[in-house]
Design a protein around this motif. Sequence first.
Motif, PDB file in Angstrom:
ATOM      1  N   PRO A   1      12.430  15.280 -20.102  1.00  0.00           N
ATOM      2  CA  PRO A   1      11.673  15.676 -21.289  1.00  0.00           C
ATOM      3  C   PRO A   1      11.287  14.498 -22.187  1.00  0.00           C
ATOM      4  O   PRO A   1      10.344  14.609 -22.962  1.00  0.00           O
ATOM      5  N   ASN A   2      12.001  13.387 -22.055  1.00  0.00           N
ATOM      6  CA  ASN A   2      11.701  12.277 -22.972  1.00  0.00           C
ATOM      7  C   ASN A   2      10.639  11.341 -22.415  1.00  0.00           C
ATOM      8  O   ASN A   2      10.648  10.146 -22.657  1.00  0.00           O
TER       9      ASN A   2
ATOM     10  N   SER B   1      10.880  24.769 -25.468  1.00  0.00           N
ATOM     11  CA  SER B   1       9.532  25.128 -25.893  1.00  0.00           C
ATOM     12  C   SER B   1       9.477  26.628 -26.139  1.00  0.00           C
ATOM     13  O   SER B   1       8.971  27.398 -25.322  1.00  0.00           O
TER      14      SER B   1
ATOM     15  N   TYR C   1      15.241  19.655 -24.170  1.00  0.00           N
ATOM     16  CA  TYR C   1      13.924  20.067 -24.651  1.00  0.00           C
ATOM     17  C   TYR C   1      13.761  21.577 -24.578  1.00  0.00           C
ATOM     18  O   TYR C   1      14.128  22.202 -23.572  1.00  0.00           O
TER      19      TYR C   1
ATOM     20  N   ASN D   1       9.732  22.099 -29.275  1.00  0.00           N
ATOM     21  CA  ASN D   1       8.269  22.058 -29.351  1.00  0.00           C
ATOM     22  C   ASN D   1       7.743  23.249 -30.150  1.00  0.00           C
ATOM     23  O   ASN D   1       8.112  24.395 -29.895  1.00  0.00           O
TER      24      ASN D   1
END
Lengths: 422, 298, 154, 329
Positions: free
Chosen positions: C21-22, B8, B6, B51
Motif C-alpha cells: 500500500p505504501n 479504503s 491500508y 482512503n
Amino acid sequence: MKEFNVIGKNVIKKDAVDKVLGKAKFAADMKLPNMLVAGVKRSEVPSGKVININAEKAKKVPGVVSVLTYKDIPGENIIGIINKDEPILVEDKIRRIGDAIAIVAAEDESTLEKALELIEVEIEETQGVFTIEDALKEDSPKVHGDTNILAEKILKRGDVDAAFKKCDVIVENEYSTPVIAHMFIEPEATLANYEEGIITFYSSTQNPHYDRGEVARMLGITLNRVRSVQATTGGGFGGKLDISTQCHTALLAFYTNRPIKMVRSREESMKVSSKRHPHYMKFKTGATKDGKILATDVELLQDTGAYGSYGLAVITRSMVHAQGPYEIPNVRIRAKMVYTNNPMSGAMRGFGVPQVAIGHEGQMDALAEKLGIDPVEIRTKNCFQTGSVTATGQKLVDSIGIYETIKKAADKAEQIMDKEGK
Amino acid sequence: MKEFKYYSPKSLNEIFKIFEAEKGETCLIAGGTDVMLEINSKKVNPDVVINLKSIDEINYIKEDNEFIRIGAGTTFTKLSSDAVILNSARALAQACSKVGSTQIRNLGTIGGNIVTGSACGDSVSALVALDAILVIQSPKGKREITLTDFYSPGQKSVCDGCYHNTPGIGKDEVLVEVYFKKAEKNEFSAFRKLGKRKALAKSILTVGMSIEFDDDKKVKNARISLGAVGKHPYRVTSAENIIDGKKLSDETIEDCLNEISNIVIANIGSRASCPFKKESVKGVAREVFASIIEQSSL
Amino acid sequence: MEKVKISFKLNGENVTVETPPNKRLLDLLREDFELTSVKEGCGEGECGACTVILNNEAVTSCTVLAPQVDNCEVVTVEGLGKDGELDKLQEKFIEEGAVQCGYCTPGMLLSAKALLEKNPHPSRDEIKTAIEGNLCRCTGYKKIVDAIEASIEE
Amino acid sequence: MLVRGKGIGCMWYGIGNTGLPNPAAAFVKVHIDGSVTVLAGCADIGQGSDTVLSQIVAETLGVTFDKVYIKSGDTEATPEGGATSASRQTYISGNACHFAALEAKENIVKVASEILKCDEEEVVLINNTAYKNGCEDKTITYKEIMLGLKSRGLLAIGKGQFNPSASALVENMQGIPYATYAFATHIAEVEVNTETGEVTVLKIVAAHDVGKAINKKNVEGQIEGGCLMGMGFALSEKLIINNGHMKNPDFNSYIIQTAQDMPEIYPIIVEEESGEGPFGAKGVGEPALIPAAPAIINAIYDAIGIRFTHLPLTADVVLDAIKKKEETK
C-alpha cells in the motif's frame, strides 16, 4: 541567397517521435537483469574534518551488497573539468554540504535508504567561509591549499583613467546577481555495468567523453576499457557538464560485478549539482556628450563555492564580454574568483555573460538617461560593426549582426507594443 | 515511505469501525497532495492509512433554501467550476481556481485544505469570509463548529493521531461537511491571492471578502478575511466595522485598507515579511473591493 | 507488509495487481507495468512530469497512493493514439517543435489530452491553465501551447 | 495602479571555448542503399543537435533528411565531440559533420561524374539523385551511384574535425578568444502593479543573429526557452544559501516560470552568415537567455522610474523601492 534543400527547413526532430510516444529511454528508465540501486552518503555540514567512517552496521543490513569509501578507489580520487580539485569520495576534508563520503549498492530502494542512514560518519565541524569578503581575508580558513583565490585576472586595453577625464558623463553602479539553479526537469541518473573487462555506463550528461576520462582515471584503467554513453538527457543548461552519478555508479559496478543504477532526488540534485556563479560587480562607464562611449572600468567578484568546476571558464568569459557588444576604446576589467564553503558554482547557460550583461546593459540605459538620448540610439551609436576592435584586441571581420538585431527588434516593438507606454 | 496498513472504506460507518479496531497512528488521505509529501519525507509515519476518495457520501455540492453545503471530499476543480458556487460564493470559486495547479486541483479537496491547517490554505481564507461552519462526525454523532472557532487558539488539541495537529478535530472524528449561508440578493464575494508566480504558487497573502449592501448601496454586512498572515486565515472585524453602514467611497475603502494593514502589522510585525505584506495587502484588498463593486453595479 | 489487491483500467485494459500500500501510483506504473513514460521530476506534485489521466482528469501520480486507483481508469502516454497511429496531439507536438528534451513531454501531452476531452475547443488561456502544473525549462511553453492549439479539431 | 514600460537589452556571445582549443570530430558513412550513418560525439540534450547535424550532412551529400541516421554521444562508436556547452555544437560539431560528409562525398562525385560522363565540378547531388548541371531531366539515383562505387571497389566514408581559429589570451588578456560571435537584442514590455510590486512581462521581441539558422523551429525554441529563463533570472529565481545551507532546493520554493507566466514572444532570426560556420551558422543556445533579463529590468525603469541593480526583482523588492521613492518625494 543560395537555395538549400534541407538547411533552414523545419524537418522533424530526430528524437521527437520517441519522445511523444514516451519510448525515449532516460537513464532512470533503463533496467538490466540483476540490477542494484545505489545512493550516496553525504555531508550535512559545510566545513569539517572526517574523523571516522563506520559502515559496519550498514553492511550488515540484508540486501546491502556493497559500501565503498575513498579507500576503495583504485585510481585517482580527484575530478574536475578544468582544474581537478573535487574528490570523488571525501578523504578527510569536508568543503560543502553534500560532499560524498560513502556509496552504497543494495537490492532495493528501502534497503538502500536504511543502509545510508546506518553509516556513521564522525565529523569535526570546522569554521567555514561563506562570503567573498570573508574568503579574501588573510586569516580566513582556506577551502583548498593556502589561498581562497581560484583566479585573479586583468584585461586591459587603452587607458581608462585618462579616458574618463575626457568624458562628459560618467555613470557608476554596483550590480549583483544571485545563485541560480539550472532546474532541468530530469534529475541526474546513471546506469553502469562491468562486463568482460569493459565498464559501460549510460548517463544523463552533456559531455560523455569527459565522463569517460574521469571514470578511467578513477579506476586506473585505460580509456579503451571505458564506454560512456549518453542516455536521452532531460535538459542540462550547463548543470550536467560536471560528473554527477557517473563515477559512483561505475565504482560500484566495478566492485559488485552487477549493474548499478543511481538516480538523484530533486533535493540531492539541487544541493550537489553546480550553480550559476553569484556575481558582485562594479561598473564605471563614461561617454562624450554626443553619446560615444570612451571608457569602461569593471570589477567582478565571483563565488565558485567549494570547487572550481567551470569557474576558470566563467571568469575569462565574463571578463571578455563585460564591455557588451559595443566598441569601447579604453577598457579595464578586473576579476577575482574565490572558493567558499557554499554550493559549487559551475557552468550555466552563458558562463558569466548573463551576469555581466546585467551590468553593461544597466550602464547603457543609465548613460542614455544622463545624456538625454534614447536607449535604442545609444546602442546603435556604439555597437560593434565590421572592423571594430574588441577589448582583447580582436578585429571583428565578419558576421557582425548586432546593429541588425537592434534595428529589427526596435521596429517590431514599435509595431506591437503599447504606444502609450504607460 | 514507512510501511502501513491500508483501508479504503466505502462509508463513514466503516471508517469509524476502523478507528475502533486500529490503535496505531492513523492518517486519512483524500487528495493526497499534502499528506503524500509528509509521508514520503517521513514527517508523518502512520501505521494505518485510510482512503477517503471512495466515500461518495462526502462528495457533493448541495443547496437548500438557506445554505450551500459542500462535502469535505469535494475537489477544488469541482468547486471552481460549479454553477452554484460561482453564482453565490464567487470568493470560494476564485480561491479554489488558484490552488496549486490543474493537477493539484483535480486531486485536492476542500476538507483536506481545512484540516491540514496551513496558514495559506487558499480555500480556507475564502471560507472564513463566507462565515463557514464545519460538520464533524464521530461514532457519537455530528457536531458543528465555526471555521473561525476551529482554528482559534483556545481550542484544545485533541488530535494526536491525525497528521497536522489541527486544533479542534478529535482522533475518532472526520470532517464531513462545510456549509455557509447562501448569498443574499445584494451580497457579493471575491477573493484574490498574491503569489510568487501565476500558477503553482504558494500564497504570500490572500484576501477574501463578502459584502452585503442595502438598497442605498450602504454596506449592511461585511466579512473580510486574510490568509498567510498568521497561523491560520482569520476575520478582520475592526476593518469590517469601518465600512459597516457606509457607502464604499474611496475614502472609506482607504480607511479600511489602512486598518487591514495595521492588523497585519499586529499579527506578523516581527517577521521579515511584514514590511512587504503590510503594504501589498492594501493593493490586494483594493482589487477585491473593486471586484465586489463591479459585481454590485451590474 | 500486507499487500493490497487492486483492479483498474490501464490504457483501456483491465488489470489486476497486488501492491504494497505504501507505493505511489508513479512507482506502480513505472515498476509494475514498465510504463516509463511516467517521469519523476520532483516527487512533490510541483513539476507535473509524472502526470497521468485518472478518471478523465490530469493528476500528478507522485501524490496518489497506488491502491487509491482501485476501480479507477488510468491513462498514460502509452495509451494515446490508436492502432499504432499517433494521437493528433502527438503529431502536432512533433510538427510544431514542442519537444526539446522530452522529459516533460508525456505529462504535457496528458494534461492537454484531459483538457481536450472535456473541452474540445479551448481558448489559449484555457490551454495555459491546463498545462500550468507542467514545468518545462526548455521551450518557454510557446510551441507547446501552439501545438495544443493546432490539434484542436475544426 | 498598473503601469507599463518598455526596455531594451543587447548582448554578444563568443561561440566555443574562450581562447582554448575545443575540437570536435565526426564520421560519415554512405551505405550501398543510399542511406547514411553519422557518428558524432556531440551530446544532444534536447536542443536538437542530432537533427541539425543530420541536416548538415543531408545537405552536403544531396540526400533527403530521412536518409540520415545519427548516432551521437557514445564513446565506443563516436569520436570526441567536446562538451555540449558554450553554444558550440552547431558551429563546431556542425563543421566536423560537414567536413566528414564532404570527404565521404568525394568518391560519390567521382563515380557520379563517370556515370554521367561529365566533370566532377558539374555533378549536382540533390534529393537522393544526381545529374549533370543543366541536365536536370537526366538524373541517376544515389543507389545507382553507390552500386557504381561497389563495382569499382570504392567506399563512401569520411572523417571530419574542426577546431575554431581562436588563440590564447596573453598579457592583459589580449588575443582572439573566439572565431565568431552571436549577437542579440531583446525588447520587453512589462506591467508593474505599484501597490503589490508584482511585475508581469507582457511581450518580448527577441532578435538573434545566429549566422544561418539550420533549423528555424529549433532556433525559435531556443529563443523562447531563453526568454522564460531570462524572466526567471530577472524576476524570481534565487537560491537562498545561509552558511552553506540551501534553503529552497525544490520546485515549490525556487521559482521558475510556468505556462501562465509566459508573455507573448516574437522571435526574429537575423542571418549574418559567418564565414567559418557550417553553411554560415553560429550558435544560439546561451544567447537566447542573456538579453531578456536586462530588457525586463530596463522596462521596469521605464514604467516606474526605478533603476534596479540587484537581482531578482521579486514583488517585495519592487514594492519596497516604490515605497522608498514615494517617501523621498
